[in-house]
Design a protein around this motif. Structure first.
Motif, PDB file in Angstrom:
ATOM      1  N   LYS A  72      25.642 -21.489   6.983  1.00  0.00           N
ATOM      2  CA  LYS A  72      26.878 -22.058   7.547  1.00  0.00           C
ATOM      3  C   LYS A  72      26.972 -23.554   7.259  1.00  0.00           C
ATOM      4  CE  LYS A  72      28.511 -18.843  10.924  1.00  0.00           C
ATOM      5  NZ  LYS A  72      28.324 -18.287  12.265  1.00  0.00           N
ATOM      6  N   PHE A  73      25.805 -24.187   7.122  1.00  0.00           N
ATOM      7  CA  PHE A  73      25.774 -25.641   6.879  1.00  0.00           C
ATOM      8  C   PHE A  73      26.421 -26.017   5.545  1.00  0.00           C
ATOM      9  CE2 PHE A  73      22.259 -24.241   4.312  1.00  0.00           C
ATOM     10  CZ  PHE A  73      22.266 -25.129   3.254  1.00  0.00           C
ATOM     11  N   VAL A  74      26.518 -25.071   4.632  1.00  0.00           N
ATOM     12  CA  VAL A  74      27.055 -25.380   3.291  1.00  0.00           C
ATOM     13  C   VAL A  74      28.444 -26.012   3.404  1.00  0.00           C
ATOM     14  CG1 VAL A  74      27.696 -24.377   1.037  1.00  0.00           C
ATOM     15  CG2 VAL A  74      25.624 -23.592   2.196  1.00  0.00           C
ATOM     16  N   ARG A  75      29.174 -25.641   4.453  1.00  0.00           N
ATOM     17  CA  ARG A  75      30.515 -26.217   4.695  1.00  0.00           C
ATOM     18  C   ARG A  75      30.493 -27.721   4.876  1.00  0.00           C
ATOM     19  NH1 ARG A  75      31.414 -21.978   9.430  1.00  0.00           N
ATOM     20  NH2 ARG A  75      31.895 -20.171   8.152  1.00  0.00           N
ATOM     21  N   THR A  76      29.351 -28.260   5.281  1.00  0.00           N
ATOM     22  CA  THR A  76      29.295 -29.710   5.539  1.00  0.00           C
ATOM     23  C   THR A  76      29.048 -30.507   4.260  1.00  0.00           C
ATOM     24  OG1 THR A  76      26.899 -29.902   5.966  1.00  0.00           O
ATOM     25  CG2 THR A  76      28.297 -29.240   7.833  1.00  0.00           C
ATOM     26  N   ALA A  77      28.711 -29.808   3.173  1.00  0.00           N
ATOM     27  CA  ALA A  77      28.386 -30.523   1.922  1.00  0.00           C
ATOM     28  C   ALA A  77      29.668 -30.987   1.221  1.00  0.00           C
ATOM     29  CB  ALA A  77      27.594 -29.610   0.991  1.00  0.00           C
ATOM     30  N   PRO A  78      29.685 -32.224   0.740  1.00  0.00           N
ATOM     31  CA  PRO A  78      30.879 -32.686   0.022  1.00  0.00           C
ATOM     32  C   PRO A  78      30.979 -32.119  -1.397  1.00  0.00           C
ATOM     33  CG  PRO A  78      29.242 -34.445   0.114  1.00  0.00           C
ATOM     34  CD  PRO A  78      28.687 -33.302   0.913  1.00  0.00           C
ATOM     35  N   VAL A  79      29.830 -31.698  -1.927  1.00  0.00           N
ATOM     36  CA  VAL A  79      29.784 -31.168  -3.304  1.00  0.00           C
ATOM     37  C   VAL A  79      28.893 -29.929  -3.337  1.00  0.00           C
ATOM     38  CG1 VAL A  79      28.975 -31.657  -5.671  1.00  0.00           C
ATOM     39  CG2 VAL A  79      30.143 -33.452  -4.380  1.00  0.00           C
ATOM     40  N   ILE A  80      29.353 -28.930  -4.090  1.00  0.00           N
ATOM     41  CA  ILE A  80      28.486 -27.769  -4.380  1.00  0.00           C
ATOM     42  C   ILE A  80      28.425 -27.632  -5.896  1.00  0.00           C
ATOM     43  CG2 ILE A  80      28.115 -25.287  -4.104  1.00  0.00           C
ATOM     44  CD1 ILE A  80      29.937 -25.382  -1.617  1.00  0.00           C
ATOM     45  N   VAL A  81      27.214 -27.598  -6.417  1.00  0.00           N
ATOM     46  CA  VAL A  81      27.057 -27.408  -7.858  1.00  0.00           C
ATOM     47  C   VAL A  81      26.744 -25.934  -8.107  1.00  0.00           C
ATOM     48  CG1 VAL A  81      25.605 -27.969  -9.853  1.00  0.00           C
ATOM     49  CG2 VAL A  81      26.398 -29.780  -8.333  1.00  0.00           C
ATOM     50  N   VAL A  82      27.534 -25.335  -8.978  1.00  0.00           N
ATOM     51  CA  VAL A  82      27.357 -23.914  -9.297  1.00  0.00           C
ATOM     52  C   VAL A  82      26.810 -23.830 -10.721  1.00  0.00           C
ATOM     53  CG1 VAL A  82      28.543 -21.705  -9.600  1.00  0.00           C
ATOM     54  CG2 VAL A  82      29.248 -23.264  -7.755  1.00  0.00           C
ATOM     55  N   GLN A  83      25.659 -23.206 -10.824  1.00  0.00           N
ATOM     56  CA  GLN A  83      25.006 -23.111 -12.130  1.00  0.00           C
ATOM     57  C   GLN A  83      25.364 -21.772 -12.776  1.00  0.00           C
ATOM     58  OE1 GLN A  83      20.819 -22.285 -11.994  1.00  0.00           O
ATOM     59  NE2 GLN A  83      20.388 -23.900 -13.477  1.00  0.00           N
ATOM     60  N   VAL A  84      25.951 -21.847 -13.960  1.00  0.00           N
ATOM     61  CA  VAL A  84      26.312 -20.621 -14.680  1.00  0.00           C
ATOM     62  C   VAL A  84      25.201 -20.320 -15.689  1.00  0.00           C
ATOM     63  CG1 VAL A  84      28.045 -19.536 -16.168  1.00  0.00           C
ATOM     64  CG2 VAL A  84      28.758 -21.193 -14.419  1.00  0.00           C
ATOM     65  N   MET A  85      24.824 -19.055 -15.769  1.00  0.00           N
ATOM     66  CA  MET A  85      23.803 -18.675 -16.755  1.00  0.00           C
ATOM     67  C   MET A  85      24.514 -18.390 -18.067  1.00  0.00           C
ATOM     68  SD  MET A  85      21.367 -16.327 -14.421  1.00  0.00           S
ATOM     69  CE  MET A  85      20.013 -16.249 -15.550  1.00  0.00           C
ATOM     70  N   GLU A  86      24.203 -19.182 -19.069  1.00  0.00           N
ATOM     71  CA  GLU A  86      24.845 -19.029 -20.381  1.00  0.00           C
ATOM     72  C   GLU A  86      24.005 -18.119 -21.263  1.00  0.00           C
ATOM     73  OE1 GLU A  86      27.783 -19.949 -20.994  1.00  0.00           O
ATOM     74  OE2 GLU A  86      28.138 -21.322 -19.320  1.00  0.00           O
ATOM     75  N   LYS A  87      24.607 -17.713 -22.380  1.00  0.00           N
ATOM     76  CA  LYS A  87      23.881 -16.837 -23.306  1.00  0.00           C
ATOM     77  C   LYS A  87      22.635 -17.552 -23.784  1.00  0.00           C
ATOM     78  CE  LYS A  87      27.409 -13.771 -24.941  1.00  0.00           C
ATOM     79  NZ  LYS A  87      28.724 -13.981 -25.537  1.00  0.00           N
ATOM     80  N   THR A  88      21.547 -16.819 -23.828  1.00  0.00           N
ATOM     81  CA  THR A  88      20.299 -17.406 -24.275  1.00  0.00           C
ATOM     82  C   THR A  88      20.209 -17.273 -25.799  1.00  0.00           C
ATOM     83  OG1 THR A  88      17.939 -17.326 -23.915  1.00  0.00           O
ATOM     84  CG2 THR A  88      19.045 -15.222 -23.911  1.00  0.00           C
ATOM     85  N   ASN A  89      19.160 -17.826 -26.415  1.00  0.00           N
ATOM     86  CA  ASN A  89      19.035 -17.623 -27.855  1.00  0.00           C
ATOM     87  C   ASN A  89      18.184 -16.379 -28.141  1.00  0.00           C
ATOM     88  OD1 ASN A  89      16.388 -18.523 -27.556  1.00  0.00           O
ATOM     89  ND2 ASN A  89      16.858 -20.614 -28.225  1.00  0.00           N
ATOM     90  N   ILE A  90      18.202 -15.974 -29.386  1.00  0.00           N
ATOM     91  CA  ILE A  90      17.574 -14.695 -29.767  1.00  0.00           C
ATOM     92  C   ILE A  90      16.056 -14.724 -29.530  1.00  0.00           C
ATOM     93  CG2 ILE A  90      17.513 -15.356 -32.235  1.00  0.00           C
ATOM     94  CD1 ILE A  90      18.231 -11.819 -31.096  1.00  0.00           C
ATOM     95  N   GLN A  91      15.444 -15.890 -29.799  1.00  0.00           N
ATOM     96  CA  GLN A  91      13.980 -15.992 -29.621  1.00  0.00           C
ATOM     97  C   GLN A  91      13.611 -15.768 -28.159  1.00  0.00           C
ATOM     98  OE1 GLN A  91      15.977 -18.238 -31.125  1.00  0.00           O
ATOM     99  NE2 GLN A  91      14.876 -19.463 -32.654  1.00  0.00           N
ATOM    100  N   SER A  92      14.389 -16.384 -27.270  1.00  0.00           N
ATOM    101  CA  SER A  92      14.078 -16.262 -25.849  1.00  0.00           C
ATOM    102  C   SER A  92      14.343 -14.840 -25.352  1.00  0.00           C
ATOM    103  CB  SER A  92      14.889 -17.280 -25.052  1.00  0.00           C
ATOM    104  OG  SER A  92      14.596 -17.172 -23.696  1.00  0.00           O
ATOM    105  N   SER A  93      15.418 -14.203 -25.851  1.00  0.00           N
ATOM    106  CA  SER A  93      15.677 -12.813 -25.415  1.00  0.00           C
ATOM    107  C   SER A  93      14.554 -11.894 -25.879  1.00  0.00           C
ATOM    108  CB  SER A  93      16.963 -12.216 -25.976  1.00  0.00           C
ATOM    109  OG  SER A  93      17.908 -13.122 -26.189  1.00  0.00           O
ATOM    110  N   ILE A  94      14.091 -12.094 -27.118  1.00  0.00           N
ATOM    111  CA  ILE A  94      12.999 -11.245 -27.611  1.00  0.00           C
ATOM    112  C   ILE A  94      11.740 -11.506 -26.776  1.00  0.00           C
ATOM    113  CG2 ILE A  94      11.470 -10.785 -29.589  1.00  0.00           C
ATOM    114  CD1 ILE A  94      13.914 -11.339 -31.410  1.00  0.00           C
ATOM    115  N   GLY A  95      11.488 -12.776 -26.509  1.00  0.00           N
ATOM    116  CA  GLY A  95      10.331 -13.145 -25.686  1.00  0.00           C
ATOM    117  C   GLY A  95      10.389 -12.478 -24.313  1.00  0.00           C
ATOM    118  N   SER A  96      11.573 -12.502 -23.712  1.00  0.00           N
ATOM    119  CA  SER A  96      11.743 -11.880 -22.388  1.00  0.00           C
ATOM    120  C   SER A  96      11.438 -10.383 -22.451  1.00  0.00           C
ATOM    121  CB  SER A  96      13.185 -12.048 -21.900  1.00  0.00           C
ATOM    122  OG  SER A  96      13.369 -13.325 -21.385  1.00  0.00           O
TER     123      SER A  96
END
Ligand SMILES: Cc1cc2nc3c(=O)[nH]c(=O)nc-3n(C[C@H](O)[C@H](O)[C@H](O)COP(=O)(O)O)c2cc1C
Length: 187
Positions: A72-96
């Protein structure tokens, strides 16, 4: 401020002053996240700074579960940063795939860690938010269906000024081993 002091100073802040940090400070925090390490340097992230008062309230609403008072406290924050997960690269996907380890989640978590530490160094408070209604927030912010949200993070000035909190942590000896894992018989 030395690194040890900074690490002890950073804490989850759940009460904020009604004062928005200036864009240059917000951008310094994003810059610290941008410089975080990532698997195969894939940098699978982008950040939406939500600072419009009405929109902050709408996003904050989506962090509160139907029962209980969590976030509920989130309402008191003046800013919320939302992190979007972007497409990864091929090396990292293979590694995963080969290691059965989701590097994207690890990477986005690390970037948020950098963000929070930089914020604390600038006198700002943060709290990482992992509980939220992802689809509603995607709708609110125009995030495409094929993207996931990593984490949210509140950002602002701690109510009453920045102070060091008390850290509730497991003792070091319960998590530190040299050369060989040691099972705790009491666990
Ligand atoms: C991945 C992640 C998700 C989190 N989600 C929430 C959350 O939804 N709400 C909240 O109040 N705190 C959340 N936190 C903050 C933790 O509760 C907090 O970091 C932990 O209790 C340690 O306290 P400290 O940050 O003050 O050192 C989250 C932290 C992480 C790393």
């Amino acid at each position: 401020m030395d690194f040890e002091t900074l690490v002890r100073l950073r804490k989850s802040v759940r009460q904020y002053e009604d004062k928005k940090p200036v864009p240059s400070l917000i951008e310094k925090c994003i810059e610290a996240a941008r410089l975080a390490p990532s698997a195969c340097n894939s940098q699978p992230w982008s950040f939406i700074v939500v600072e419009d008062r009405d929109l902050v309230q709408k996003v904050a609403e989506q962090c509160v579960p139907p029962v209980g008072s969590m976030n509920k406290f989130v309402r008191t924050a003046p800013v919320i940063v939302v992190q979007v997960m972007e497409k990864t690269n091929i090396q990292s996907s293979i590694g995963s795939m080969l290691t059965d380890r989701d590097y994207n989640h690890i990477d986005t978590g690390l970037a948020m860690g950098h963000f929070c530490l930089q914020a604390a160094a600038l006198g700002l408070g943060t709290c990482i938010i992992g509980y939220f209604n992802e689809s509603k927030i995607k709708e609110l912010l125009g995030i495409p269906k094929n993207r996931r949200i990593g984490l949210l993070c509140t950002l602002g000035y701690e109510k009453g000024g920045q102070k060091e909190g008390t850290k509730k942590r497991k003792p070091l000896e319960s998590m530190l081993f040299y050369n060989r894992y040691k099972e705790d018989e009491n666990k």
